[in-house]
Write a protein that holds these residues in place. Structure first.
Motif, mmCIF file in Angstrom:
data_model
loop_
_atom_site.group_PDB
_atom_site.id
_atom_site.type_symbol
_atom_site.label_atom_id
_atom_site.label_comp_id
_atom_site.label_asym_id
_atom_site.label_seq_id
_atom_site.Cartn_x
_atom_site.Cartn_y
_atom_site.Cartn_z
ATOM 1 N N ASP A 4 10.143 -41.347 -19.065
ATOM 2 C CA ASP A 4 10.549 -40.138 -18.563
ATOM 3 C C ASP A 4 9.583 -38.964 -18.908
ATOM 4 N N ARG A 5 8.494 -38.692 -17.917
ATOM 5 C CA ARG A 5 7.413 -37.948 -18.342
ATOM 6 C C ARG A 5 7.701 -36.363 -18.364
ATOM 7 N N SER A 6 8.728 -36.131 -18.189
ATOM 8 C CA SER A 6 9.245 -34.707 -18.172
ATOM 9 C C SER A 6 9.277 -34.096 -19.518
ATOM 10 N N THR A 7 9.600 -35.053 -20.207
ATOM 11 C CA THR A 7 10.218 -34.401 -21.794
ATOM 12 C C THR A 7 8.948 -34.189 -22.767
ATOM 13 N N ASN A 8 8.852 -33.477 -23.603
ATOM 14 C CA ASN A 8 7.639 -33.277 -24.541
ATOM 15 C C ASN A 8 7.170 -34.899 -25.258
ATOM 16 N N VAL A 9 8.033 -35.641 -25.358
ATOM 17 C CA VAL A 9 7.648 -36.965 -25.930
ATOM 18 C C VAL A 9 6.939 -37.608 -24.632
ATOM 19 N N GLY A 10 7.696 -37.432 -23.476
ATOM 20 C CA GLY A 10 7.127 -37.951 -22.098
ATOM 21 C C GLY A 10 5.638 -37.600 -21.779
ATOM 22 N N GLN A 11 5.396 -36.190 -22.218
ATOM 23 C CA GLN A 11 4.113 -35.740 -21.849
ATOM 24 C C GLN A 11 3.157 -36.478 -22.853
ATOM 25 N N MET A 12 3.553 -36.606 -24.079
ATOM 26 C CA MET A 12 2.578 -37.581 -24.963
ATOM 27 C C MET A 12 2.357 -38.820 -24.452
ATOM 28 N N ILE A 13 3.257 -39.412 -23.785
ATOM 29 C CA ILE A 13 3.197 -40.911 -23.396
ATOM 30 C C ILE A 13 2.270 -40.869 -22.037
ATOM 31 N N SER A 14 2.422 -39.837 -21.163
ATOM 32 C CA SER A 14 1.698 -39.753 -20.092
ATOM 33 C C SER A 14 0.249 -39.336 -20.315
ATOM 34 N N SER A 15 -0.061 -38.526 -21.392
ATOM 35 C CA SER A 15 -1.234 -38.497 -21.671
ATOM 36 C C SER A 15 -1.884 -39.628 -22.300
ATOM 37 N N TYR A 16 -1.422 -40.284 -22.991
ATOM 38 C CA TYR A 16 -1.737 -41.845 -23.542
ATOM 39 C C TYR A 16 -2.004 -42.709 -22.343
ATOM 40 N N LEU A 17 -1.265 -42.921 -21.413
ATOM 41 C CA LEU A 17 -1.391 -43.676 -20.333
ATOM 42 C C LEU A 17 -2.607 -43.339 -19.281
ATOM 43 N N SER A 18 -3.037 -42.079 -19.339
ATOM 44 C CA SER A 18 -3.894 -41.781 -18.655
ATOM 45 C C SER A 18 -5.327 -41.664 -19.458
ATOM 46 N N ASN A 19 -5.170 -42.201 -20.594
ATOM 47 C CA ASN A 19 -6.371 -42.215 -21.307
ATOM 48 C C ASN A 19 -7.067 -40.888 -21.922
ATOM 49 N N LYS A 20 -5.987 -39.805 -21.930
ATOM 50 C CA LYS A 20 -6.443 -38.484 -22.335
ATOM 51 C C LYS A 20 -6.303 -38.362 -23.832
ATOM 52 N N SER A 21 -5.640 -39.439 -24.411
ATOM 53 C CA SER A 21 -5.383 -39.244 -25.726
ATOM 54 C C SER A 21 -5.367 -40.660 -26.246
ATOM 55 N N GLN A 22 -5.424 -40.946 -27.549
ATOM 56 C CA GLN A 22 -5.446 -42.153 -28.123
ATOM 57 C C GLN A 22 -4.499 -42.138 -29.243
ATOM 58 N N LEU A 23 -3.528 -43.380 -29.438
ATOM 59 C CA LEU A 23 -2.715 -43.377 -30.379
ATOM 60 C C LEU A 23 -2.594 -44.946 -30.994
ATOM 61 N N ASP A 24 -2.171 -45.257 -32.011
ATOM 62 C CA ASP A 24 -2.161 -46.158 -32.703
ATOM 63 C C ASP A 24 -0.865 -47.075 -31.870
ATOM 64 N N ASP A 25 -1.075 -48.282 -31.787
ATOM 65 C CA ASP A 25 -0.150 -49.082 -31.054
ATOM 66 C C ASP A 25 1.337 -49.101 -31.348
ATOM 67 N N PHE A 74 5.314 -54.862 -23.270
ATOM 68 C CA PHE A 74 4.228 -54.372 -23.257
ATOM 69 C C PHE A 74 3.592 -54.258 -24.622
ATOM 70 N N SER A 75 4.390 -53.983 -25.543
ATOM 71 C CA SER A 75 3.767 -53.952 -27.061
ATOM 72 C C SER A 75 3.653 -55.364 -27.468
ATOM 73 N N SER A 76 4.513 -56.265 -27.315
ATOM 74 C CA SER A 76 4.227 -57.507 -27.918
ATOM 75 C C SER A 76 2.992 -58.139 -27.223
ATOM 76 N N ALA A 77 2.638 -57.589 -25.883
ATOM 77 C CA ALA A 77 1.535 -58.195 -25.340
ATOM 78 C C ALA A 77 0.151 -57.703 -26.112
ATOM 79 N N LYS A 78 0.233 -56.686 -26.592
ATOM 80 C CA LYS A 78 -0.701 -56.198 -27.533
ATOM 81 C C LYS A 78 -1.003 -56.752 -28.751
ATOM 82 N N GLY A 79 0.059 -57.667 -28.926
ATOM 83 C CA GLY A 79 0.036 -58.674 -30.585
ATOM 84 C C GLY A 79 1.066 -58.110 -31.530
#
Ligand code: DGP
Ligand code: NA
Ligand code: NA
Length: 210
Positions: free
Chosen positions: A48-69, A109-114
């Motif tokens: 749910d990209r409408s919340t503060n947490v959701g905005q961090m996720i959205s930024s990560y998914l669109s490659n605007k920020s990088q985060l540890d897996d 999606f996370s186990s696909a990363k290992g």
């Protein structure tokens, strides 16, 4: 109208599948269908990209920020946790929720990363358990052919192949595997039958579980 019976609860119905498997369009068709029958129903989606947490996720998914897996994994989970109490209230007051992605996406999606399966599942413990999971089954190659991906982080064939493998070990008793390569109306009809049966079972008192 059946959905207005205050004694009965709504159903928690989840759609899962690879990117471009058709979840989003089938979810909205289900919404229209149940509304047409007079049920109280809402369409939700995670993230749910409408919340503060959701905005961090959205930024990560669109490659605007990088985060540890691990960090992004926990943010996706937090995004489900922040909606948990509202979800419970809606279900208990008789509203059926059609949810586009849930904990299974989190683990696949996370186990696909290992990352380890057990580690991935841990933060999901205590979220509400779906009454029905509709897995829209499509080969990664076929999904990739469908009008292309939108360019977000995970929308690459090689990664989607790994996600498909990870989904396979997540199937549990609530899962129905739906062949998503058929015509859209055929899939729609099958989903309508499955969901209606589930909604009825919940109305008749099937307990809500964690
Ligand atoms: P969508 O809005 O359904 O296109 O989802 C965005 C992308 O995020 C999609 O590639 C699937 C992925 N995704 C959804 N939920 C989770 C999750 O809980 N964890 C991880 N790692 N990825 C997720
Ligand atoms: Na996507
Ligand atoms: Na989607």
């Amino acid at each position: 109208v059946s959905g207005c019976n205050s004694e009965s609860r709504g159903a928690l119905v989840v759609l899962e599948g690879l990117d471009r498997s058709g979840k989003t369009s089938q979810s909205s068709r289900l919404l229209t269908y149940l509304e047409g029958l007079g049920h109280s129903v809402e369409l939700w989606r995670f993230p749910d990209r409408s919340t503060n947490v959701g905005q961090m996720i959205s930024s990560y998914l669109s490659n605007k920020s990088q985060l540890d897996d691990h960090t992004i994994h926990l943010l996706f989970s937090a995004n489900r946790w922040e909606k948990r109490s509202l979800m419970e209230t809606k279900l208990k007051t008789g509203t059926t929720l059609i949810v586009d992605r849930y904990s299974y996406s989190g683990v696949a999606f996370s186990s696909a990363k290992g990352l380890g399966d057990e580690w991935c599942k841990a933060p999901e413990i205590g979220l509400l358990a779906p009454d029905l999971v509709l897995y829209l089954d499509i080969q990664p190659e076929k999904a990739a052919e469908r009008g292309g991906y939108g360019g977000e982080k995970y929308e690459q064939l090689e990664f989607q192949r790994k996600v498909a493998q990870c989904y396979q070990v997540l199937h549990d008793a609530s899962w129905m595997i739906v062949d998503a390569c058929r015509p859209i109306e055929d899939i729609e009809k099958q989903l309508q039958e499955l969901v209606l049966e589930c909604v009825m079972a919940c109305q008749k008192g099937k307990p809500l579980a964690n």
